[in-house]
Write an enzyme that holds these catalytic residues in place. Structure first.
Site, mmCIF file in Angstrom:
data_model
loop_
_atom_site.group_PDB
_atom_site.id
_atom_site.type_symbol
_atom_site.label_atom_id
_atom_site.label_comp_id
_atom_site.label_asym_id
_atom_site.label_seq_id
_atom_site.Cartn_x
_atom_site.Cartn_y
_atom_site.Cartn_z
ATOM 1 N N ASN A 10 0.869 -1.177 0.000
ATOM 2 C CA ASN A 10 0.000 0.000 0.000
ATOM 3 C C ASN A 10 0.906 1.227 0.000
ATOM 4 O O ASN A 10 1.479 1.569 1.026
ATOM 5 C CB ASN A 10 -0.889 -0.028 1.254
ATOM 6 C CG ASN A 10 -1.707 1.241 1.399
ATOM 7 O OD1 ASN A 10 -1.837 2.014 0.455
ATOM 8 N ND2 ASN A 10 -2.267 1.453 2.581
ATOM 9 N N TRP A 11 1.008 1.851 -1.157
ATOM 10 C CA TRP A 11 1.939 2.984 -1.276
ATOM 11 C C TRP A 11 1.352 4.287 -0.753
ATOM 12 O O TRP A 11 2.043 5.304 -0.715
ATOM 13 C CB TRP A 11 2.394 3.150 -2.729
ATOM 14 C CG TRP A 11 3.332 2.075 -3.172
ATOM 15 C CD1 TRP A 11 3.945 1.142 -2.386
ATOM 16 C CD2 TRP A 11 3.781 1.823 -4.506
ATOM 17 N NE1 TRP A 11 4.741 0.321 -3.147
ATOM 18 C CE2 TRP A 11 4.658 0.722 -4.460
ATOM 19 C CE3 TRP A 11 3.517 2.411 -5.740
ATOM 20 C CZ2 TRP A 11 5.279 0.208 -5.588
ATOM 21 C CZ3 TRP A 11 4.121 1.904 -6.868
ATOM 22 C CH2 TRP A 11 5.003 0.816 -6.796
ATOM 23 N N LYS A 12 0.084 4.278 -0.424
ATOM 24 C CA LYS A 12 -0.570 5.495 0.088
ATOM 25 C C LYS A 12 -0.306 6.659 -0.879
ATOM 26 O O LYS A 12 -0.276 6.443 -2.083
ATOM 27 C CB LYS A 12 -0.106 5.792 1.513
ATOM 28 C CG LYS A 12 -0.140 4.561 2.401
ATOM 29 C CD LYS A 12 0.055 4.871 3.841
ATOM 30 C CE LYS A 12 0.154 3.578 4.625
ATOM 31 N NZ LYS A 12 0.103 3.772 6.056
ATOM 32 N N HIS A 97 -9.431 1.050 5.109
ATOM 33 C CA HIS A 97 -8.143 1.331 5.749
ATOM 34 C C HIS A 97 -8.358 2.343 6.876
ATOM 35 O O HIS A 97 -9.181 3.252 6.761
ATOM 36 C CB HIS A 97 -7.158 1.874 4.708
ATOM 37 C CG HIS A 97 -5.757 1.915 5.215
ATOM 38 N ND1 HIS A 97 -5.303 2.926 6.039
ATOM 39 C CD2 HIS A 97 -4.725 1.049 5.063
ATOM 40 C CE1 HIS A 97 -4.035 2.682 6.348
ATOM 41 N NE2 HIS A 97 -3.657 1.547 5.777
ATOM 42 N N GLU A 99 -6.776 4.842 7.760
ATOM 43 C CA GLU A 99 -6.625 6.260 7.376
ATOM 44 C C GLU A 99 -7.891 6.770 6.688
ATOM 45 O O GLU A 99 -8.265 7.927 6.845
ATOM 46 C CB GLU A 99 -5.382 6.426 6.477
ATOM 47 C CG GLU A 99 -4.104 6.275 7.290
ATOM 48 C CD GLU A 99 -2.915 5.713 6.531
ATOM 49 O OE1 GLU A 99 -2.898 5.751 5.289
ATOM 50 O OE2 GLU A 99 -1.987 5.213 7.208
ATOM 51 N N GLU A 169 -5.323 -4.841 10.863
ATOM 52 C CA GLU A 169 -4.277 -3.832 11.017
ATOM 53 C C GLU A 169 -4.527 -3.048 12.299
ATOM 54 O O GLU A 169 -5.328 -2.098 12.303
ATOM 55 C CB GLU A 169 -4.307 -2.862 9.834
ATOM 56 C CG GLU A 169 -4.036 -3.501 8.499
ATOM 57 C CD GLU A 169 -3.494 -2.470 7.521
ATOM 58 O OE1 GLU A 169 -2.379 -2.684 7.035
ATOM 59 O OE2 GLU A 169 -4.160 -1.461 7.268
ATOM 60 N N GLY A 175 2.482 2.360 10.548
ATOM 61 C CA GLY A 175 3.407 3.472 10.316
ATOM 62 C C GLY A 175 4.133 3.935 11.567
ATOM 63 O O GLY A 175 4.760 4.991 11.572
ATOM 64 N N SER A 215 3.556 -2.107 10.370
ATOM 65 C CA SER A 215 5.013 -2.143 10.508
ATOM 66 C C SER A 215 5.626 -3.506 10.193
ATOM 67 O O SER A 215 6.556 -3.956 10.863
ATOM 68 C CB SER A 215 5.441 -1.648 11.897
ATOM 69 O OG SER A 215 5.009 -0.308 12.093
HETATM 70 C C1 PEP Z 1 -0.678 0.212 6.025
HETATM 71 O O1 PEP Z 1 -0.689 1.351 5.618
HETATM 72 O O2 PEP Z 1 -1.622 -0.527 5.751
HETATM 73 C C2 PEP Z 1 0.461 -0.222 6.849
HETATM 74 C C3 PEP Z 1 0.381 -1.385 7.425
HETATM 75 O O3 PEP Z 1 1.538 0.635 6.933
HETATM 76 P P1 PEP Z 1 2.969 0.291 7.602
HETATM 77 O O4 PEP Z 1 3.437 -1.008 7.024
HETATM 78 O O5 PEP Z 1 3.837 1.443 7.227
HETATM 79 O O6 PEP Z 1 2.736 0.183 9.080
#
Ligand code: PEP
Length: 256
Positions: A10-12, A97, A99, A169, A175, A215
């Site tokens: 997931n590059w956001k 997600h 976010e 998640e 993050g 992470s």
């Molecule tokens: C995500 O955005 O879904 C995520 C898990 O990010 P990260 O791996 O940076 O924690």
């Protein structure tokens, strides 16, 4: 039962078309055959999907979008519909997600409408759920996951669920560099699978893949994927650099 690993990047809001092209050329040249028993998915921003689509066309890397509208077409400024994604050969869409929930106010009902719209177009939802630190510390982990799973999948048929992936998640691990321990992640995944068994039956729940996100890095992907109810990863930060994402995948495959 053996569930094929699915690892998604997931590059956001990172990587426009030229950076996407650069990443994919390196990545596709190096991805090893040993990862062929792992589904690999990349979710660039909308504006980079066309470039990515051309580059992954003859590879076993699949494309995901990071969001989609719950509406068909028309006066929805700034939105992208399922037909547009299909035209670019997008196969999956990340929905729910944290976010999108916390910054853009997406509710379980909106996420549910998006999951149904995605399935109408045969897109495969990557349906994200997870608790905040406050919720976990208040002992509300199971209540939060139950509400999110029930709300997001309300009225979603067994057939459509079977074409979907869930992603657990924990918000406090996204993050932040803080990863849920393999035991914490496994416990939550087993609980999510038990919810799916309650709503759809045990046989269906055993077939559904549940990714862990939060992470995930090359150094912890093997141990996480070694847990019985963890069937893949949704990766943010560690997917932004081709070498790191490749190592993460290789270690995950070795550890599964
Ligand atoms: C995500 O955005 O879904 C995520 C898990 O990010 P990260 O791996 O940076 O924690």
């Amino acid at each position: 039962m053996a569930r094929k690993l699915i690892i998604a990047a997931n590059w956001k809001m990172n990587k426009g078309p030229s950076e996407t092209g650069g990443f994919l050329k390196t990545f596709l040249a190096k991805i090893a055959p040993s990862t062929s028993n792992c589904e690999v998915v990349v979710a660039p921003p909308f504006v980079s999907l066309a470039t990515a689509s051309e580059l992954v066309a003859n590879s076993n890397v699949e494309l995901a979008a990071q969001n989609v509208s719950e509406y068909d077409s028309g006066a929805y400024t700034g939105e992208i519909n399922v037909v547009m994604l299909k035209e670019l050969f997008v196969r999956h869409v990340i929905l729910g997600h944290s976010e999108r929930r916390s910054i853009y106010g997406e509710t379980d009902a909106v996420i549910n409408a998006k999951i149904k719209k995605a399935r109408e177009a045969n897109l495969k939802p990557i349906f994200c759920i997870g608790e905040t630190l406050e919720e976990r510390e208040a002992g509300k982990l199971e209540e939060v996951l139950r509400t999110q799973v029930r709300g997001g999948l309300d009225g979603v048929s067994e057939k459509d669920l079977l074409e979907s992936v869930l992603a657990y998640e924990p918000v406090w691990a996204i993050g932040t560099g803080v990863t849920a321990s393999p035991e914490q992640a496994q416990e939550a995944h087993a609980f999510v699978r038990s919810l799916l068994a309650e709503f759809y039956g045990a046989a269906v729940s055993e077939k559904i893949r549940i990714q862990y996100g939060g992470s995930v890095k090359p150094g912890n992907s093997a141990e996480l994927m070694g847990q019985p109810d963890i069937d893949g990863a949704l990766v943010g930060g560690a997917s932004l650099e081709a070498q790191s994402f490749l190592e993460l995948i290789e270690n995950a495959v070795a550890g599964a």
